[in-house]
Structure formats: structure tokens, C-alpha cells
Design an enzyme around this catalytic site. Structure first.
Site, mmCIF file in Angstrom:
data_model
loop_
_atom_site.group_PDB
_atom_site.id
_atom_site.type_symbol
_atom_site.label_atom_id
_atom_site.label_comp_id
_atom_site.label_asym_id
_atom_site.label_seq_id
_atom_site.Cartn_x
_atom_site.Cartn_y
_atom_site.Cartn_z
ATOM 1 N N ARG A 149 0.778 -1.244 0.000
ATOM 2 C CA ARG A 149 0.000 0.000 0.000
ATOM 3 C C ARG A 149 0.805 1.287 0.000
ATOM 4 O O ARG A 149 0.278 2.353 -0.287
ATOM 5 C CB ARG A 149 -0.959 0.012 1.198
ATOM 6 C CG ARG A 149 -2.158 -0.897 0.978
ATOM 7 C CD ARG A 149 -2.895 -1.122 2.268
ATOM 8 N NE ARG A 149 -2.039 -1.849 3.211
ATOM 9 C CZ ARG A 149 -2.432 -2.285 4.401
ATOM 10 N NH1 ARG A 149 -3.655 -2.038 4.822
ATOM 11 N NH2 ARG A 149 -1.618 -2.963 5.166
ATOM 12 N N ASP A 192 -0.247 -14.275 -0.060
ATOM 13 C CA ASP A 192 -0.327 -14.079 1.387
ATOM 14 C C ASP A 192 -0.207 -15.423 2.082
ATOM 15 O O ASP A 192 -0.553 -16.457 1.505
ATOM 16 C CB ASP A 192 -1.648 -13.404 1.771
ATOM 17 C CG ASP A 192 -1.573 -12.864 3.188
ATOM 18 O OD1 ASP A 192 -1.056 -11.754 3.366
ATOM 19 O OD2 ASP A 192 -1.986 -13.579 4.121
ATOM 20 N N TYR A 217 -3.466 -17.983 13.143
ATOM 21 C CA TYR A 217 -4.617 -17.349 12.477
ATOM 22 C C TYR A 217 -5.780 -18.327 12.337
ATOM 23 O O TYR A 217 -6.943 -17.951 12.491
ATOM 24 C CB TYR A 217 -4.210 -16.795 11.105
ATOM 25 C CG TYR A 217 -3.308 -15.586 11.203
ATOM 26 C CD1 TYR A 217 -3.841 -14.314 11.365
ATOM 27 C CD2 TYR A 217 -1.928 -15.710 11.163
ATOM 28 C CE1 TYR A 217 -3.018 -13.201 11.484
ATOM 29 C CE2 TYR A 217 -1.096 -14.607 11.279
ATOM 30 C CZ TYR A 217 -1.644 -13.355 11.442
ATOM 31 O OH TYR A 217 -0.824 -12.263 11.570
#
Ligand code: CP3
Length: 350
Positions: A35, A81, A157
Site C-alpha cells: 500500500r 499471502d 490465524y
């Protein structure tokens, strides 16, 4: 060691793995696509969701190439990812705007039936296609790094359902029911091995295993959930692809680094920002490639302090098999001009 210009011609990045110390060192940065780059934000909005970007080979290849065009890094890292693995296993992953990843948590053995190793190919194949495109489109002097999350970090996660500050749910399951938690780790190992092998087959030159949350584990747990699964992945890949270097990134685990290196079989280690430079130097002297470890926030700050620390890291690692990198990923507020300044400084003659 003095380096001649001819060495720069073809994948200079790979030289430290064959025993060659380079000056200036090769350089790439974790999260070099992202980003902080306006062109990334543009491609990202074209893709729609973040995972759509990861699963669209044309766009994933494009964002991988963006930082190479701008800065000429010595290596490109596949844009994907670490959560592609649980997503491909069927857990269902989404990236909520401003919130980070969200998964439907898996907290016991019964829930493991939601993970299906037989269905991973469908999504993995899209990532492998990105790798194949990149191998065609990258300049021949740029190495291509494939990656996955190491099983412990991905498990945090899978179990929490989101990022967390202490990885408490995963640590609790591992204590309460080590045999059950081992089954989750085994599934992640198996999926990761297939995923990485596909990346090598498609053209990845080097692999990196991201263990971003290894620093939260006691040494016995580190042995069970970091060292042993990593060793299994490394030995399986090495048996089939002995010439592909593997870099481990056990973040926050500098004090357990020697054990990690001795027992996992990785060729190199990425050191986080908290790892002291003398420890990095001693580690390199044992014959492993060391990568690291500028503070990503110093890259945000820029200026003379940035230059001074780049020089200090280079001086400490001079003559070693060293790759310049950050200690963790680039943060979104990083000014792109500071990255250009960093690369120029790393490549300056000392
Ligand atoms: O380094 C690179 O340029 C390659 C691409 C890459 C991404 N994530 C892209 C990404 C790599 C290697 C990763 C690894 C990753 N992903 C890790 C391990 C390294 C680390 O940073 O500790 C982890 C823990 C993840 C999980 C993940 N992905 C989180 C927690 C987040 C949200 C946080 C954030 O920065 O928004 C992501 C999203 C993500 N992965 C982004 C990028 C560029 C930002 C998403 C966006 O564009 O909106």
C-alpha cells in the site's frame, strides 16, 4: 570480498547461498509490494478484494513487478499471502477493510474436518500461474522468492480467527491437547509442502518461510511447533529440490536462533529488528546466509538516521554472506522516496 561487475549479470542474489560474500550486499525488502506504492493501490482497486488480487495471476504478477521497476531490487517476492493456505484448505478467509484477516476459527480436533487437503490445488494453481508468469517477465538478473507461512504462524490465524497480540488461543490448544494440535500442524505442513513444491516447479529460485509469531513460544513449545515442523518442510523440499535455498524467518526468536539453524536445515535466516548486529554476524560466521534487519519505522523516518543505520548494518556484516533487508515488512505510511534512498545507500561503495 571484492566483487566484479560480471557477477552482477545473473542473479547476484543467489551468490551468498553458494558461499560468496558480496559487497555491496544484495537487497530486497519484506512487503516491498504494497500500500505504500500508489501503483499498488491502483491495481488493488482494480482487483476488488485483497484475495482476488492474490488469485488473479495477471494482477498478482503486476504488483510483484512494481517495486522491481521502481527500485531494481535483487529479488522479487511472489505477491500472495500466508493465509492462502488455510483459504485453499477451505477454511474461508476474508480481509475486512481496515481490520486485517478474518477466518472462522478452528479451536478443536472436531473442527479440523473443515480443512480438506484434497481441494487445495484449485487455488494453489492460480498462485503457481503467477510464479510462472513472473519467471517469464522478470529481468534475468532478478531472483524470484516463493514463500509460505510456517505452520505455527498460520495455525495462530486458523485458531484465533484473526491477528492477536499473544496468540493465546493457539498456545492454549497446544497445551490442552498437544496431539490434536499436532494434527492441525501436520495438515498445514502437508499443504505447505505441496504449495512450495508447486512454486519451485513454476520457477521460484528461493523459498522463505515466515514464522512471524514464533517469538511468543517457550523453548519446549518452540521446539515442537517451530523447529520440528520447519525441519519437516525443509527436509522434504530438499530431498526433491536440493539446490533451492530456503530462508527461515523466526521473528522474535534471536535467543533460540542457534538451535533453529542447527536443527531445521534452513540455508539462511532472516533476522528481525530486535536481533543484535553481533548476533547476526556470529550467525553468518557459522556459514549461513543472514538477512536483515533495518527497523521498518526508521525507513518511515528517513534522513541521516536512516543513512547512519544502513551504514552500521553494512559495516557489521561486511565480508559475510549477507542480504540487506528490513527486520519486518514495510509499513503503508513509508514514503516511496525513502525506499529509493535506502537502495542507493545500500549500493554505495563504502
Ligand atoms: O512481501 C511481499 O511484498 C509479498 C507479499 C506478502 C504479503 N503478505 C502481502 C500483503 C507477504 C510475504 C505476506 C506475508 C504475511 N501475511 C505474513 C508474514 C509476514 C509478516 O508480515 O509478519 C503475515 C502474518 C500475513 C497475514 C496478513 N496479511 C495480515 C495480518 C494482513 C493485514 C495487515 C495489513 O498490513 O493490512 C495481511 C494483508 C496483506 N498481505 C497486505 C499485503 C500487501 C495488505 C492488504 C491490502 O492491500 O489491503
Amino acid at each position: 570480498m571484492q566483487v566484479t561487475d560480471t557477477l552482477t549479470a545473473r542473479r547476484r542474489f543467489l551468490q551468498p547461498f553458494s558461499g560468496q560474500a558480496l559487497d555491496p550486499p544484495p537487497v530486497w525488502l519484506m512487503r516491498q509490494a504494497g500500500r505504500y506504492l500508489p501503483e499498488y493501490r491502483e491495481t488493488r482497486s482494480e482487483a476488488g478484494g485483497f484475495l482476488d488480487l492474490c488469485y488473479t495471476p495477471r494482477l498478482a504478477a503486476e504488483v510483484t513487478l512494481q517495486p522491481i521497476r521502481r527500485y531494481g531490487f535483487d529479488a522479487a517476492i511472489l505477491f500472495s499471502d500466508i493465509l492462502v493456505v488455510p483459504d485453499a484448505l477451505g477454511q474461508g478467509v476474508r480481509f475486512a477493510e481496515g481490520e486485517g484477516p478474518v477466518l472462522e476459527p478452528i479451536r478443536d480436533v472436531a473442527a479440523l474436518k473443515r480443512l480438506d487437503l484434497s481441494r487445495t490445488q484449485e487455488k494453489f494453481a492460480l498462485v503457481w500461474e503467477t510464479v510462472a508468469r513472473l519467471r517469464q517477465d522478470l529481468p534475468c538478473e532478478t531472483a524470484l522468492i516463493g514463500f509460505c507461512g510456517a505452520p505455527w504462524t498460520v495455525a495462530t490465524y486458523v485458531v484465533e480467527g484473526h491477528g492477536s497480540s499473544d496468540q493465546g488461543e493457539a498456545r492454549r490448544w497446544a497445551y490442552r491437547d498437544p496431539a490434536g494440535f499436532q494434527r492441525l500442524i501436520d495438515i498445514l505442513c502437508e499443504a505447505s509442502i505441496g504449495y512450495l513444491e508447486g512454486q519451485v516447479a513454476a520457477g521460484a529460485d528461493v523459498l522463505q518461510l515466515f514464522d512471524s509469531w514464533s517469538g511468543s513460544l517457550a523453548d519446549d513449545q518452540f521446539d515442537a511447533w517451530v523447529i520440528r515442523p520447519t525441519a519437516r518442510i525443509v527436509s522434504t523440499i530438499k530431498a526433491r529440490h536440493p539446490h533451492v535455498p530456503i530462508i527461515g524467518f523466526p521473528r522474535g526468536s534471536a535467543s533460540l536462533l542457534a538451535d533453529y539453524l542447527a536443527r531445521t536445515g534452513v540455508d539462511g535466516v532472516s533476522c528481525d529488528t530486535s536481533c543484535p548486529l553481533p548476533v547476526m554476524k556470529r550467525t553468518a560466521e557459522t556459514g549461513r546466509v543472514v538477512q536483515g534487519n533495518l527497523d521498518p519505522l526508521l525507513l518511515v523516518a528517513g534522513g541521516d538516521a536512516l543513512d547512519a543505520r544502513v551504514d552500521a548494518i553494512r559495516a557489521a556484516m561486511s565480508g559475510q554472506r549477507f542480504i540487506f533487508n528490513l527486520g519486518h515488512g514495510i509499513v503503508p505510511e513509508t514514503p516511496p522516496a525513502h525506499v529509493a534512498r535506502l537502495v542507493e545507500r545500500v549500493r554505495r561503495k563504502l
